[in-house]
Design an enzyme around this catalytic site. Structure first.
Site, PDB file in Angstrom:
ATOM      1  N   GLY A  44      18.810   4.744  47.708  1.00  0.00           N
ATOM      2  CA  GLY A  44      17.495   5.138  48.219  1.00  0.00           C
ATOM      3  C   GLY A  44      16.632   5.690  47.099  1.00  0.00           C
ATOM      4  N   ARG A  58      20.457  -1.396  47.627  1.00  0.00           N
ATOM      5  CA  ARG A  58      21.829  -1.000  47.969  1.00  0.00           C
ATOM      6  C   ARG A  58      22.610  -2.303  47.916  1.00  0.00           C
ATOM      7  NH1 ARG A  58      21.332   4.185  49.840  1.00  0.00           N
ATOM      8  NH2 ARG A  58      19.546   4.711  51.130  1.00  0.00           N
ATOM      9  N   ASP A  64      25.385   9.167  45.550  1.00  0.00           N
ATOM     10  CA  ASP A  64      26.845   8.993  45.538  1.00  0.00           C
ATOM     11  C   ASP A  64      27.283   7.530  45.515  1.00  0.00           C
ATOM     12  OD1 ASP A  64      25.966   8.738  48.123  1.00  0.00           O
ATOM     13  OD2 ASP A  64      27.368  10.161  48.993  1.00  0.00           O
ATOM     14  N   THR A  76      18.280  11.550  44.397  1.00  0.00           N
ATOM     15  CA  THR A  76      18.340  11.334  45.852  1.00  0.00           C
ATOM     16  C   THR A  76      17.646  12.506  46.526  1.00  0.00           C
ATOM     17  OG1 THR A  76      19.769  11.392  47.809  1.00  0.00           O
ATOM     18  CG2 THR A  76      20.727  12.280  45.804  1.00  0.00           C
ATOM     19  N   ASP A 135      18.529  13.755  49.182  1.00  0.00           N
ATOM     20  CA  ASP A 135      19.482  14.456  50.056  1.00  0.00           C
ATOM     21  C   ASP A 135      20.060  15.757  49.485  1.00  0.00           C
ATOM     22  OD1 ASP A 135      19.058  12.281  51.683  1.00  0.00           O
ATOM     23  OD2 ASP A 135      20.934  11.282  51.151  1.00  0.00           O
ATOM     24  N   ASP A 144      22.845  16.178  47.928  1.00  0.00           N
ATOM     25  CA  ASP A 144      24.210  16.238  48.463  1.00  0.00           C
ATOM     26  C   ASP A 144      25.265  15.936  47.397  1.00  0.00           C
ATOM     27  OD1 ASP A 144      23.567  13.599  48.081  1.00  0.00           O
ATOM     28  OD2 ASP A 144      24.340  12.903  50.003  1.00  0.00           O
ATOM     29  N   ARG A 201      20.882  12.067  55.352  1.00  0.00           N
ATOM     30  CA  ARG A 201      22.179  11.445  55.638  1.00  0.00           C
ATOM     31  C   ARG A 201      23.068  12.471  56.341  1.00  0.00           C
ATOM     32  NH1 ARG A 201      23.658   6.556  53.830  1.00  0.00           N
ATOM     33  NH2 ARG A 201      22.131   6.573  52.180  1.00  0.00           N
TER      34      ARG A 201
HETATM   35  O1  F6P Z   1      20.017   8.795  50.703  1.00  0.00           O
HETATM   36  C1  F6P Z   1      18.644   8.845  50.902  1.00  0.00           C
HETATM   37  C2  F6P Z   1      18.305   8.466  52.314  1.00  0.00           C
HETATM   38  O2  F6P Z   1      16.896   8.531  52.454  1.00  0.00           O
HETATM   39  C3  F6P Z   1      19.008   9.271  53.400  1.00  0.00           C
HETATM   40  O3  F6P Z   1      18.406  10.525  53.636  1.00  0.00           O
HETATM   41  C4  F6P Z   1      18.913   8.341  54.580  1.00  0.00           C
HETATM   42  O4  F6P Z   1      19.928   8.594  55.512  1.00  0.00           O
HETATM   43  C5  F6P Z   1      19.079   6.990  53.939  1.00  0.00           C
HETATM   44  O5  F6P Z   1      18.707   7.134  52.570  1.00  0.00           O
HETATM   45  C6  F6P Z   1      18.249   5.884  54.555  1.00  0.00           C
HETATM   46  O6  F6P Z   1      18.529   4.715  53.887  1.00  0.00           O
HETATM   47  P1  F6P Z   1      17.712   3.369  54.044  1.00  0.00           P
HETATM   48  O7  F6P Z   1      16.393   3.549  53.357  1.00  0.00           O
HETATM   49  O8  F6P Z   1      18.556   2.347  53.392  1.00  0.00           O
HETATM   50  O9  F6P Z   1      17.523   3.187  55.510  1.00  0.00           O
END
Ligand code: F6P
Length: 330
Positions: free
Chosen positions: A18, A79, A110, A133, A135, A137, A179
Site C-alpha cells: 500500500g 501487491r 511487512d 506504511t 499502519d 505496525d 489492517r
Molecule cells: O497497509 C496499508 C493499508 O492501507 C491498510 O491499512 C489496509 O488494510 C490495506 O492497506 C488496504 O489495502 P488495499 O489498498 O490493497 O485494499
C-alpha cells in the site's frame, strides 16, 4: 571502510504494498544520497511486479525534483502475487542482474519485507528496508512513513463529522484503516476527542460501548463519535453500528468509512523528515555492508532491525495512549 569505496555501484530502489504519504520523500532521499556517494540509483517501477517485468530505469537528481511534497509514489506500487513464486523471483533476479543492480532499498511494509527476506535468502543481493506504511505496525521504528499524515487526515475528517453530528444530535461510527493494528484509530481518536475507540489490541464489547454512550446521553451530549479500527475486516463498523442501534436509540446512528482517503495527500513535515532521514540511513547502511534489515528511528536514533523481527506483529500498543483516550473521553 569509507562509504564511497564500497564495491556497490548501482542501488535499486522500489516502493511496494500500500502506498503511503512520504514514500516520495524517501525515494528522493535514496536517490540524492546515492549521488552524494557517487553511486548510481536505479528506479524499479511497480514494486516486485515491475522487478519481474523488467520495468527498471536509472534515476537522476532531477527525476526526484519537486516530489517531496507529493503523496503517492512516483515509482508506483503493487501487491505482487507473482513474486511469491520461485519462478517470479528468479525472473526478478535476472532482470536486476542485467540492469547491473547490485543492492536494493525496499520501501514498504511487512509484506514487502517478507518478500525481501525470501529473495535475499535465495539470491546474493543485499537489501535494506525503509518502513513505508500508514499502519505503523512494524517493530524497530517508533513511526512508519505515512502514519503521521494518515492520522492528521483522519483527525481532520473526524472534526468535520463532529460538526454535522452535533448539529443533528447523532452518533457516528467512523472507521479508519490500519489492517489489524489500532494505531491510527487510537491516535486520531485522542486528537479529535472521540467518545470511544474500538481497536483490535484491546477489544471492547458492545455492552461496554453502550454503557459509555448511555452515560454521554445522560449528560446531554449533543453527539457521540466512536472511532473504529478496521481490524482486518473493512466495513466492520457497519455491523457494530447495527448492534449498538438495536440496544441504544438515543441518537440517530450513522457510519462513515474513511478508507483509502487516509492513504492520500501531501505528507506532513514529520513524515517528510522521517522519510529523508531513513532514506539517507538506508543507503549508508548498504554501503556499510548492512543487509536483510529495516532501518527505523527509535527514540530519535537510527536503528537497524532484522526483517524477521521488524515484521513480527506490533503487540504492545502504546498503553499510555489508551489510558489517555479513556480518561479524556468522558
Ligand atoms: O497497509 C496499508 C493499508 O492501507 C491498510 O491499512 C489496509 O488494510 C490495506 O492497506 C488496504 O489495502 P488495499 O489498498 O490493497 O485494499
Amino acid at each position: 571502510m569509507s562509504f564511497a569505496s564500497s564495491p556497490l555501484e548501482r542501488i535499486g530502489v522500489f516502493t511496494s504494498g500500500g502506498d503511503a504519504p512520504g514514500m516520495n520523500a524517501a525515494v528522493r532521499a535514496v536517490v540524492r544520497t546515492c549521488l552524494y556517494y557517487q553511486k548510481q540509483s536505479v528506479g524499479i517501477f511497480r514494486g516486485y511486479d515491475g522487478m519481474i517485468a523488467g520495468d527498471i530505469k536509472d534515476l537522476s537528481s532531477r527525476s526526484v525534483s519537486n516530489i517531496i511534497q507529493r503523496g503517492g509514489t512516483i515509482l508506483k506500487s503493487a501487491r505482487s502475487l507473482e513474486f511469491k513464486t520461485k519462478e517470479g523471483r528468479r525472473q526478478a533476479y535476472e532482470n536486476l542482474k542485467s540492469a547491473g543492480v547490485d543492492a536494493l532499498v525496499a520501501i514498504g511494509g511487512d509484506g514487502t519485507f517478507r518478500g525481501a527476506t525470501l529473495f535475499s535468502s535465495e539470491y546474493d543481493i543485499p537489501v535494506v528496508g525503509i518502513p513505508g506504511t500508514i499502519d505503523n505496525d512494524l517493530n524497530g521504528t517508533d513511526y512508519t512513513i505515512g502514519y503521521d499524515t494518515a492520522v492528521n487526515t483522519a483527525a481532520q475528517a473526524i472534526d468535520k463529522v463532529r460538526d454535522t453530528a452535533s448539529s443533528h444530535n447523532r452518533l457516528f461510527f467512523i472507521e479508519v484503516m490500519g489492517r489489524d493494528s489500532g494505531q491510527i484509530a487510537l491516535r486520531a481518536s485522542i486528537a479529535a476527542g472521540a467518545e470511544a475507540t474500538m481497536i483490535p489490541e484491546q477489544p471492547m464489547d458492545i455492552d461496554e460501548l453502550v454503557r459509555i454512550l448511555e452515560s454521554g446521553a445522560e449528560r446531554k451530549k449533543s453527539s457521540s463519535l466512536v472511532v473504529v479500527a478496521e481490524g482486518g475486516k473493512p466495513g466492520r463498523s457497519i455491523d457494530i453500528a447495527r448492534e449498538v442501534n438495536e440496544r441504544f436509540s438515543y441518537y440517530d446512528t450513522k457510519v462513515t468509512i474513511l478508507g483509502h482517503l487516509l492513504r492520500g495527500g501531501s505528507p506532513t513535515v514529520a513524515d517528510r523528515v522521517l522519510a529523508s532521514r531513513l532514506g539517507v540511513a538506508a543507503v549508508e547502511g548498504l554501503l556499510n555492508n548492512i543487509s536483510g534489515q529495516m532501518v527505523g528511528i527509535v527514540n530519535n536514533q537510527i536503528k537497524f532491525t532484522p526483517f524477521g523481527q521488524a515484521t513480527t506483529q506490533h503487540d504492545e500498543l502504546e498503553k499510555e495512549m489508551l489510558r489517555i483516550a479513556t480518561i479524556l473521553s468522558v
